[in-house]
Structures are given as C-alpha cells and as structure tokens.
Design a protein around this motif. Structure first.
Motif, PDB file in Angstrom:
ATOM      1  N   GLU A 285      -1.680  -7.117  -8.342  1.00 57.53           N
ATOM      2  CA  GLU A 285      -1.316  -7.545  -6.990  1.00 57.53           C
ATOM      3  C   GLU A 285       0.140  -8.000  -6.897  1.00 57.53           C
ATOM      4  O   GLU A 285       0.709  -8.060  -5.805  1.00 57.53           O
ATOM      5  CB  GLU A 285      -2.233  -8.682  -6.528  1.00 57.53           C
ATOM      6  N   HIS A 320      -9.982   2.323   2.196  1.00 56.85           N
ATOM      7  CA  HIS A 320      -8.701   1.768   2.632  1.00 56.85           C
ATOM      8  C   HIS A 320      -7.818   1.366   1.460  1.00 56.85           C
ATOM      9  O   HIS A 320      -6.766   0.753   1.651  1.00 56.85           O
ATOM     10  CB  HIS A 320      -8.941   0.550   3.538  1.00 56.85           C
ATOM     11  N   ILE A 321      -8.245   1.715   0.229  1.00 64.33           N
ATOM     12  CA  ILE A 321      -7.497   1.356  -0.975  1.00 64.33           C
ATOM     13  C   ILE A 321      -6.799   2.595  -1.543  1.00 64.33           C
ATOM     14  O   ILE A 321      -7.418   3.656  -1.707  1.00 64.33           O
ATOM     15  CB  ILE A 321      -8.420   0.747  -2.046  1.00 64.33           C
ATOM     16  N   GLU A 337      -3.766  -0.824  -7.609  1.00 65.79           N
ATOM     17  CA  GLU A 337      -4.345  -0.522  -6.304  1.00 65.79           C
ATOM     18  C   GLU A 337      -3.656  -1.347  -5.237  1.00 65.79           C
ATOM     19  O   GLU A 337      -3.221  -2.475  -5.497  1.00 65.79           O
ATOM     20  CB  GLU A 337      -5.847  -0.827  -6.295  1.00 65.79           C
ATOM     21  N   HIS A 339      -3.449  -1.834  -0.609  1.00 59.76           N
ATOM     22  CA  HIS A 339      -3.982  -1.424   0.684  1.00 59.76           C
ATOM     23  C   HIS A 339      -3.212  -0.206   1.185  1.00 59.76           C
ATOM     24  O   HIS A 339      -1.982  -0.142   1.090  1.00 59.76           O
ATOM     25  CB  HIS A 339      -3.879  -2.564   1.687  1.00 59.76           C
ATOM     26  N   ASP A 341      -2.412   0.813   4.034  1.00 63.13           N
ATOM     27  CA  ASP A 341      -1.411   0.570   5.079  1.00 63.13           C
ATOM     28  C   ASP A 341      -0.068   0.141   4.498  1.00 63.13           C
ATOM     29  O   ASP A 341       0.989   0.427   5.068  1.00 63.13           O
ATOM     30  CB  ASP A 341      -1.909  -0.494   6.061  1.00 63.13           C
ATOM     31  N   LYS A 342      -0.109  -0.551   3.352  1.00 69.73           N
ATOM     32  CA  LYS A 342       1.125  -1.038   2.728  1.00 69.73           C
ATOM     33  C   LYS A 342       2.011   0.118   2.279  1.00 69.73           C
ATOM     34  O   LYS A 342       3.249   0.031   2.324  1.00 69.73           O
ATOM     35  CB  LYS A 342       0.772  -1.945   1.548  1.00 69.73           C
TER      36      LYS A 342
END
Length: 367
Positions: A285, A320-321, A337, A339, A341-342
């Motif tokens: 992350e 969504h990943i 991994e 999101h 959208d990012k």
C-alpha cells in the motif's frame, strides 16, 4: 494491573528433547481478543493447549486471574475450548450438546435449562434445538460449538482454527458474528488461525510465532505497517524488502546504500549504527507506481530519494482491484495491488514506470 491470562517464561519440550515453545511471555487483559499466527509447527496450537490444560508445561508459570494453574486439569480451569472439527456429539441433539457441559458441572437442572435456552436464542439456534448436528450446515455446527463453550460462562474462550472448515463466504459471516459476540459478552478470546486476514480483522493484538518463539506482539495495524523482524515482514502482508547498508543516520533521516542507489528511511525507534546491514520494508500500500513518461525530477520532488525505475510486465483487473506485476532493474519481480481508479488510463503493460514511496511509510529493520 490484574490480567485475565499471564504466560511467564512458558516452555514446552517434548519427551524426545524437541522444543515446541520457548520462553513465551504474554499478559492478556480482560476482554481482549488475542490471535496467534505463524507457520505450521511454530507452537501456536501447543501454547493454546497448554492454556487449556490439555498439554503439560515444561517450564514457566501460567496464571489465570492471578492464580497459577500449571497443574490444574482442564475441567478445573475457567476456560473453554473450541476445536477445528467442533467435537460435537452426533448422537445428541443441539440442545443436548449445549447442555452437556452444565451437566458435567452438576448445575441445578432448572438453572441449566435457563442458561441453555438463553444461549440458543442468542446464537439463533432455538429452531434447530431438537435436531442432531449431522443434519445441519457448517455455520450452524460452528454456532453449536460456540454455544456449548459459552454456556458454561468461561473467563477465557480458546479457539483452535474454529473457522477452518467453512467456505469463504460463510467464514466471513461467522468472523463478523464472532467479533460482535465477543464484544457483547466481554469474554477474553485467544484465537489460533492460519489465516492472517482473520487475525488482522478480529483481534486486538496479534502474537506472531516462529520456531516456538514469539517474534512480535502488536495490534493489527502496527504489526502490518511496522514489522519488527525480517521474518514478520515476510510473513505478514505483502511487503517488498530492499537490502542495503546504513550510510547516514540523523539529519535528513537514515540513508541506506542499496543496489538501486541511496534510499531514505525514517530512523527506527532503536539506535542503528553506520555500516549496519538493514532492510527497507515496503508494504504494498505504500508503493506508488508512476508512468515512465513522467519526468523523474518531478517525481523526486515529491518522494525524494525513494524513486526506482521499473518495467511493468503485467496488469490484471480483478473487480475494482488492479494487480500490477513489475520488474526492478536487478531483475527482482514485485507485485502489488491498487484500486483501479487510482491507475486508470495511466499505466500500460510492457512499458517503463517508476516505483516511489514516502520515507515515513517504510520500516527499517537491522539484519
């Protein structure tokens, strides 16, 4: 402070001389949810069985509510244990299974019946009370095991992989119920699991074991973001480790010489000397993936020294990943991994990119 459970220098050595648990220390407050995790054979189930009284203690002291119970038999301890296979009696009904422990304790019949009906109602088992467990689902059998353990009102509930036999969806549902029930009852739970996600989601603190020893005891978020050993960094979560040597301490932070150049990390809470071998631990992350078309100087203005060129070789969308596979300049493969959208419309497979991170998001561990 009075603790519900204390393990002081607990050790277990088998008859053939093999150590199973080594110098285990743990203080558990009333109402805490403690999870034991670690690889197979690390000693977590053995420790749980010593707490329950099903396994003898070779050394150290085990205290429950301040009372030493090393030599106390299981039935005399204020504990109850749920096994992975639930150990239900197939010839008894649900009600009879739940009643069994109270009969062993020779509780007055009227009071025992009140307790049984109350726990059956709480766990949604009243409608199947006269059914035998073999005719019920895995989730219902798990609730029966819980009811049978909780009806005797133990001070400490011990759970040995109690959700291991359930499918993924049911497992998630029971996890939520288990945590809510524990909070409502205020009973201390000690939980052994192979599933990191369960430990991270359910517990107040996690004990990571390796080779019979405790590696780290921390709340879930601290354990996940601030591992204290290389073993924990590799075992918990999905971390990337970059090895190097400490070249500067203090000032702008700790600078580490690595195969990818000089990288920066926050100074660890303990002293670390110049020239010491160390690893930068990066949770997935914490890593940002930036397209290769961005000017490197612009990226370094944001992330400082912590920028490494890479090549993206795999992008796979799962719901969504977005799963991203990359190769670093030294050939090391890194997967993470994020999101979708990012990274929407910014990355493409078989293209250059940069990985970058903020120094505060990484952990430095001496090797």
């Amino acid at each position: 402070m009075a603790y519900d459970l204390q393990l002081s220098h607990i050790g277990k050595v088998y008859a053939n001389g093999t150590p199973a648990v080594i110098d285990f220390d743990l203080d558990v407050e009333k109402g805490e949810f403690i999870a034991f995790v670690g690889p197979s054979g690390c000693g977590k189930s053995t420790t749980l069985r010593m707490i329950a009284g099903f396994e003898s203690i070779t050394s150290g002291d085990l205290l429950i509510a301040g009372r030493r119970v090393n030599d106390l038999p299981p039935e005399m301890r204020p504990t109850s244990m749920i096994f992975q296979n639930y150990a239900l009696f197939p010839h008894m009904t649900v009600r009879q299974n739940v009643m069994f422990g109270l009969e062993v304790k020779k509780l007055a019949v009227a009071e025992a019946r009140r307790k049984v009906e109350r726990i059956l109602d709480k766990l949604g088992l009243t409608e199947v009370a006269e059914v035998r467990p073999t005719r019920l689902s895995g989730g219902q059998r798990q609730r029966i095991a819980l009811a049978r353990s909780l009806v005797i009102e133990p001070d400490i509930l011990l759970l040995d992989e109690p959700l291991g036999a359930l499918d993924a969806n049911l497992r998630k549902s029971i996890q939520n119920e288990l945590k809510l029930l524990q909070r409502e009852l205020g009973i201390t739970f000690v939980f052994v699991t192979h599933a990191q996600s369960e430990a991270l989601a359910l517990s107040d603190r996690i004990v990571v074991m390796n080779g019979g020893k405790v590696e780290q005891i921390s709340p879930p978020r601290e354990l996940y973001t601030r591992p204290q050993s290389i073993f924990v960094a590799r075992f918990i979560g999905s971390n990337t480790l970059i090895s190097g040597q400490v070249r500067q301490v203090g000032g702008a932070g700790t600078m580490i010489e690595t195969p990818f150049g000089i990288l920066q990390a926050e100074a660890p809470p303990h002293a670390i000397a110049h020239g010491t071998g160390a690893s930068i631990v990066l949770p997935a992350e914490a890593i940002h993936v930036l397209p290769g078309r961005m000017p490197e100087a612009e990226i370094r203005a944001i992330y400082g020294a912590n920028v490494i060129p890479c090549t993206i070789n795999r992008l796979q969308l799962v719901g969504h990943i977005l799963q991203i596979g990359m190769t670093l300049p030294n050939g090391e493969a890194v997967s993470l991994e994020g999101h979708a959208d990012k990274y929407r419309d910014t990355l493409s497979a078989d293209s250059p990119a940069f990985v970058a991170w903020h120094p505060a998001d990484a952990t430095l561990i001496a090797q």
